[in-house]
Write a protein that holds these residues in place. Structure first.
Motif, PDB file in Angstrom:
ATOM      1  N   UNK A  17      -7.649  17.092   4.379  1.00 44.42           N
ATOM      2  CA  UNK A  17      -8.776  17.397   3.506  1.00 44.42           C
ATOM      3  C   UNK A  17      -9.384  16.104   2.982  1.00 44.42           C
ATOM      4  N   UNK A  18     -10.714  15.993   3.036  1.00 41.30           N
ATOM      5  CA  UNK A  18     -11.392  14.771   2.617  1.00 41.30           C
ATOM      6  C   UNK A  18     -11.125  14.405   1.175  1.00 41.30           C
ATOM      7  N   UNK A  19     -11.128  15.389   0.272  1.00 37.49           N
ATOM      8  CA  UNK A  19     -10.872  15.107  -1.140  1.00 37.49           C
ATOM      9  C   UNK A  19      -9.455  14.589  -1.339  1.00 37.49           C
ATOM     10  N   UNK A  20      -8.492  15.177  -0.638  1.00 41.21           N
ATOM     11  CA  UNK A  20      -7.108  14.730  -0.753  1.00 41.21           C
ATOM     12  C   UNK A  20      -6.966  13.295  -0.258  1.00 41.21           C
ATOM     13  N   UNK A  21      -7.557  12.993   0.883  1.00 41.57           N
ATOM     14  CA  UNK A  21      -7.469  11.644   1.426  1.00 41.57           C
ATOM     15  C   UNK A  21      -8.131  10.630   0.495  1.00 41.57           C
ATOM     16  N   UNK A  22      -9.259  10.998  -0.077  1.00 39.14           N
ATOM     17  CA  UNK A  22      -9.935  10.124  -1.046  1.00 39.14           C
ATOM     18  C   UNK A  22      -9.045   9.878  -2.260  1.00 39.14           C
ATOM     19  N   UNK A  23      -8.425  10.946  -2.771  1.00 40.81           N
ATOM     20  CA  UNK A  23      -7.594  10.827  -3.966  1.00 40.81           C
ATOM     21  C   UNK A  23      -6.354   9.973  -3.698  1.00 40.81           C
ATOM     22  N   UNK A  24      -5.758  10.135  -2.528  1.00 45.37           N
ATOM     23  CA  UNK A  24      -4.598   9.308  -2.168  1.00 45.37           C
ATOM     24  C   UNK A  24      -4.998   7.836  -2.156  1.00 45.37           C
ATOM     25  N   UNK A  25      -6.141   7.531  -1.578  1.00 40.85           N
ATOM     26  CA  UNK A  25      -6.627   6.155  -1.558  1.00 40.85           C
ATOM     27  C   UNK A  25      -6.867   5.610  -2.957  1.00 40.85           C
ATOM     28  N   UNK A  26      -7.440   6.445  -3.824  1.00 38.12           N
ATOM     29  CA  UNK A  26      -7.689   6.013  -5.205  1.00 38.12           C
ATOM     30  C   UNK A  26      -6.382   5.758  -5.945  1.00 38.12           C
ATOM     31  N   UNK A  27      -5.376   6.590  -5.695  1.00 36.08           N
ATOM     32  CA  UNK A  27      -4.079   6.381  -6.352  1.00 36.08           C
ATOM     33  C   UNK A  27      -3.382   5.134  -5.829  1.00 36.08           C
ATOM     34  N   UNK A  28      -3.499   4.863  -4.543  1.00 37.71           N
ATOM     35  CA  UNK A  28      -2.887   3.651  -3.989  1.00 37.71           C
ATOM     36  C   UNK A  28      -3.499   2.404  -4.633  1.00 37.71           C
ATOM     37  N   UNK A  29      -4.814   2.416  -4.814  1.00 37.67           N
ATOM     38  CA  UNK A  29      -5.485   1.294  -5.480  1.00 37.67           C
ATOM     39  C   UNK A  29      -5.062   1.211  -6.942  1.00 37.67           C
ATOM     40  N   UNK A  30      -4.925   2.356  -7.587  1.00 43.82           N
ATOM     41  CA  UNK A  30      -4.524   2.397  -9.001  1.00 43.82           C
ATOM     42  C   UNK A  30      -3.113   1.821  -9.180  1.00 43.82           C
ATOM     43  N   UNK A  31      -2.213   2.135  -8.267  1.00 47.35           N
ATOM     44  CA  UNK A  31      -0.849   1.597  -8.326  1.00 47.35           C
ATOM     45  C   UNK A  31      -0.885   0.073  -8.279  1.00 47.35           C
ATOM     46  N   UNK A  32      -1.726  -0.484  -7.427  1.00 50.53           N
ATOM     47  CA  UNK A  32      -1.850  -1.941  -7.352  1.00 50.53           C
ATOM     48  C   UNK A  32      -2.378  -2.511  -8.664  1.00 50.53           C
ATOM     49  N   UNK A  33      -3.332  -1.812  -9.273  1.00 51.78           N
ATOM     50  CA  UNK A  33      -3.907  -2.254 -10.546  1.00 51.78           C
ATOM     51  C   UNK A  33      -2.877  -2.217 -11.670  1.00 51.78           C
ATOM     52  N   UNK A  34      -1.989  -1.226 -11.656  1.00 53.30           N
ATOM     53  CA  UNK A  34      -0.980  -1.095 -12.719  1.00 53.30           C
ATOM     54  C   UNK A  34      -0.012  -2.273 -12.744  1.00 53.30           C
ATOM     55  N   UNK A  35       0.321  -2.771 -11.581  1.00 55.37           N
ATOM     56  CA  UNK A  35       1.241  -3.901 -11.510  1.00 55.37           C
ATOM     57  C   UNK A  35       2.583  -3.593 -12.151  1.00 55.37           C
ATOM     58  N   UNK A  36       3.134  -4.538 -12.936  1.00 54.12           N
ATOM     59  CA  UNK A  36       4.478  -4.361 -13.487  1.00 54.12           C
ATOM     60  C   UNK A  36       4.580  -3.307 -14.594  1.00 54.12           C
ATOM     61  N   UNK A  37       3.460  -2.789 -15.098  1.00 54.34           N
ATOM     62  CA  UNK A  37       3.529  -1.722 -16.112  1.00 54.34           C
ATOM     63  C   UNK A  37       4.075  -0.438 -15.503  1.00 54.34           C
ATOM     64  N   UNK A  38       3.941  -0.301 -14.182  1.00 52.51           N
ATOM     65  CA  UNK A  38       4.415   0.919 -13.503  1.00 52.51           C
ATOM     66  C   UNK A  38       5.902   0.811 -13.216  1.00 52.51           C
ATOM     67  N   UNK A  39       6.658   1.748 -13.769  1.00 57.92           N
ATOM     68  CA  UNK A  39       8.096   1.815 -13.518  1.00 57.92           C
ATOM     69  C   UNK A  39       8.365   2.728 -12.328  1.00 57.92           C
TER      70      UNK A  39
END
Length: 115
Positions: free
Chosen positions: A20-42
């Motif tokens: 699904x296009x929306x799912x694939x878009x959301x997965x990509x957005x979350x992958x980028x968000x994880x990179x942005x979080x850096x060490x704050x993400x446990x």
């Protein structure tokens, strides 16, 4: 302090197809968000759909196992992030950046262990 950011969305928006296009878009957005979080993400992860859920309920001293989620609602818990930040204001600032489908929400809860 440690916080859990719980993501609630209407899982029917994504449909049954993993392509699904929306799912694939959301997965990509979350992958980028994880990179942005850096060490704050446990930690954190997406969850499979509610049709895969199993609930254990306690009532009157006995516990029973049921198929499905604990509660019926228009939004389902779809994933979470576990973060370590100085305070609630910092957790809110991060939660504002969590990718969401239309109508979604993020619940912010402190961990008892993070006190």
């Amino acid at each position: 302090m440690q916080y859990m950011l719980m993501i609630y969305e209407d899982e029917t928006l994504y449909g049954p197809d993993k392509d699904n296009g929306l799912l694939q878009e959301m997965v990509g957005r979350h992958m980028a968000f994880v990179q942005e979080l850096g060490p704050a993400r446990i930690g954190g992860a997406g969850l499979k759909g509610t049709r895969t859920a199993t609930t254990l309920r306690e009532a009157g001293g006995s516990r029973t196992v049921h198929d499905g989620p604990f509660a019926e609602s228009r939004e389902q818990l779809g994933g979470f992030y576990l973060i370590d930040v100085p305070d609630l204001d910092a957790a809110i600032a991060i939660a504002r950046k969590v990718p969401l489908a239309p109508g979604g929400s993020v619940e912010i809860r402190p961990l008892l262990a993070g006190e």
